[in-house]
Design a protein around this motif. Structure first.
Motif, PDB file in Angstrom:
ATOM      1  N   GLU A 117      -4.785  -6.252 -55.821  1.00  0.00           N
ATOM      2  CA  GLU A 117      -5.311  -4.915 -55.660  1.00  0.00           C
ATOM      3  C   GLU A 117      -6.119  -4.614 -56.913  1.00  0.00           C
ATOM      4  O   GLU A 117      -5.813  -5.119 -57.971  1.00  0.00           O
ATOM      5  N   PRO A 118      -7.107  -3.748 -56.819  1.00  0.00           N
ATOM      6  CA  PRO A 118      -7.880  -3.423 -58.023  1.00  0.00           C
ATOM      7  C   PRO A 118      -6.957  -2.896 -59.116  1.00  0.00           C
ATOM      8  O   PRO A 118      -6.111  -2.046 -58.868  1.00  0.00           O
ATOM      9  N   THR A 119      -7.122  -3.434 -60.316  1.00  0.00           N
ATOM     10  CA  THR A 119      -6.273  -3.029 -61.425  1.00  0.00           C
ATOM     11  C   THR A 119      -6.616  -1.620 -61.847  1.00  0.00           C
ATOM     12  O   THR A 119      -7.650  -1.063 -61.468  1.00  0.00           O
ATOM     13  N   LEU A 120      -5.731  -1.085 -62.653  1.00  0.00           N
ATOM     14  CA  LEU A 120      -5.970   0.242 -63.186  1.00  0.00           C
ATOM     15  C   LEU A 120      -7.300   0.287 -63.923  1.00  0.00           C
ATOM     16  O   LEU A 120      -8.086   1.223 -63.780  1.00  0.00           O
ATOM     17  N   GLN A 121      -7.503  -0.755 -64.673  1.00  0.00           N
ATOM     18  CA  GLN A 121      -8.747  -0.816 -65.435  1.00  0.00           C
ATOM     19  C   GLN A 121      -9.953  -0.745 -64.502  1.00  0.00           C
ATOM     20  O   GLN A 121     -10.928  -0.056 -64.763  1.00  0.00           O
ATOM     21  N   ASP A 122      -9.829  -1.440 -63.393  1.00  0.00           N
ATOM     22  CA  ASP A 122     -10.958  -1.441 -62.453  1.00  0.00           C
ATOM     23  C   ASP A 122     -11.203  -0.061 -61.887  1.00  0.00           C
ATOM     24  O   ASP A 122     -12.342   0.397 -61.773  1.00  0.00           O
ATOM     25  N   ILE A 123     -10.086   0.580 -61.510  1.00  0.00           N
ATOM     26  CA  ILE A 123     -10.234   1.898 -60.917  1.00  0.00           C
ATOM     27  C   ILE A 123     -10.917   2.839 -61.898  1.00  0.00           C
ATOM     28  O   ILE A 123     -11.841   3.582 -61.552  1.00  0.00           O
ATOM     29  N   ILE A 124     -10.446   2.789 -63.130  1.00  0.00           N
ATOM     30  CA  ILE A 124     -11.048   3.653 -64.145  1.00  0.00           C
ATOM     31  C   ILE A 124     -12.524   3.368 -64.281  1.00  0.00           C
ATOM     32  O   ILE A 124     -13.359   4.284 -64.322  1.00  0.00           O
ATOM     33  N   ASN A 125     -12.827   2.088 -64.335  1.00  0.00           N
ATOM     34  CA  ASN A 125     -14.222   1.691 -64.495  1.00  0.00           C
ATOM     35  C   ASN A 125     -15.088   2.233 -63.361  1.00  0.00           C
ATOM     36  O   ASN A 125     -16.162   2.781 -63.571  1.00  0.00           O
ATOM     37  N   ILE A 126     -14.553   2.071 -62.156  1.00  0.00           N
ATOM     38  CA  ILE A 126     -15.324   2.535 -60.999  1.00  0.00           C
ATOM     39  C   ILE A 126     -15.552   4.036 -61.088  1.00  0.00           C
ATOM     40  O   ILE A 126     -16.657   4.534 -60.863  1.00  0.00           O
ATOM     41  N   LYS A 127     -14.494   4.752 -61.439  1.00  0.00           N
ATOM     42  CA  LYS A 127     -14.636   6.210 -61.531  1.00  0.00           C
ATOM     43  C   LYS A 127     -15.648   6.583 -62.615  1.00  0.00           C
ATOM     44  O   LYS A 127     -16.440   7.502 -62.444  1.00  0.00           O
ATOM     45  N   LEU A 128     -15.575   5.856 -63.689  1.00  0.00           N
ATOM     46  CA  LEU A 128     -16.524   6.102 -64.790  1.00  0.00           C
ATOM     47  C   LEU A 128     -17.961   5.961 -64.312  1.00  0.00           C
ATOM     48  O   LEU A 128     -18.809   6.803 -64.571  1.00  0.00           O
TER      49      LEU A 128
END
Lengths: 202, 111
Positions: free
Chosen positions: B20-31
């Protein structure tokens, strides 16, 4: 949560900026328009230190109070710009250092200019109001041409004689001393040109 | 036609490895989606230009290219060389400012 990710993100962004710098420097070198690439490093350091010294010594000596400012090339600049050029509004030769106050008066930000502008507007409004209904009643049309031909090329005092003439206006006649029977259009054109003349008073 | 038979297998196998997308990924996407990443990048760029970091780094690039010959150096080499220097040269207050903004963004995203 928190600082770990933040640092990671910061690193990301920083890396992107670094790559930008690198690619730009690379491009400049490859395409040949980086002048500084050719000068030796020591020379570059020496030149920049030299420039800094020139500015530094004039500041350290308290020279900043003098009328001249000195820049990194060692050139002197007077405090007030002394070059003379033509104002694009009125065509007069103006000293560059005095251009801003001149423009204020010339273009109408200042009090006098605004008063003058308002007076001009009122005048042209009055003329338009009085001239337009009349031609339909009197096909010959009243002859307002005297107004335009009579307007003297001097200043605001000319408004008052015109005003008194206007107030004495008959439906028949107005202030005609010349009686041309012009077209309506011709008259309006002339009145407008008269208004235009008034506006150009200085 | 035979060549098509020999193509690599469809990545069914890899599906399991991908998380699943990691937390880091989610943050990045939101950014990125919110545009904040671009804002931050611009802010950082501006600050670094003001403090002369960029000029210094460019001088480093030039020095490197003088040494290795103008046409020989690649962008990769440059990046590899100047990245550690660049990271070290960032003034602390600028770093702090950016980190603070990132933090407040993370808070606002309310993870």
């Amino acid at each position: 949560m928190g600082s770990g990710e933040a640092a990671g993100i910061f690193g990301d962004i920083l890396d992107a900026v670094i790559v930008d710098v690198a690619s730009e420097a690379h491009r400049a070198a490859r395409l040949g328009f980086d002048r500084r690439l050719n000068t030796e490093e020591e020379e570059e350091l020496r030149l920049s230190a030299q420039a800094r010294a020139i500015v530094g010594e004039s500041v350290a000596n308290g020279d900043t109070s003098s009328k001249y400012t000195i820049d990194v090339f060692g050139q002197l600049h007077p405090a007030v710009a002394s070059e003379i050029f033509e104002c694009m509004n009125c065509g007069r030769p103006i000293v560059a250092g005095r251009f801003a106050p001149h423009l204020e008066k010339c273009m109408g930000k200042g009090r006098k200019a605004r008063i003058r502008a308002n007076a001009n507007i009122n005048l042209s409004q009055q003329r338009k109001v009085r001239s337009s209904p009349l031609p339909s009643y009197f096909p010959g049309g009243p002859t307002h041409t005297s107004v335009s031909s009579r307007t003297p090329p001097t200043q605001t005092s000319s408004l008052t004689p015109e005003d008194t003439q206007k107030s004495g206006l008959d439906p028949n006649d107005g202030t005609s001393e010349e009686s041309h029977d012009d077209d309506d259009k011709g008259q309006r054109g002339r009145i407008q040109s008269g208004a235009w003349q008034v506006q150009t008073y200085l | 036609m035979r060549a098509s038979i020999n193509r690599p297998p469809t990545p069914d196998v890899d599906e399991e490895k991908r998380d699943e997308p990691t937390l880091q990924d989610i943050i990045n996407i939101k950014l990125i989606e919110s545009g904040e990443k671009e804002n931050l990048k611009e802010l950082l760029r501006e600050r670094l230009i003001e403090c002369g970091w960029r000029d210094e780094l460019k001088a480093q690039c030039r020095a490197l290219m003088r040494k290795r010959g103008r046409s020989n150096t690649t962008v990769d080499e440059l990046v590899r060389n100047i990245t550690p220097k660049g990271r070290a040269m960032v003034p602390d207050d600028i770093k702090a400012e950016l980190l603070q903004r990132i933090q407040s963004f993370l808070m606002s995203v309310a993870l």
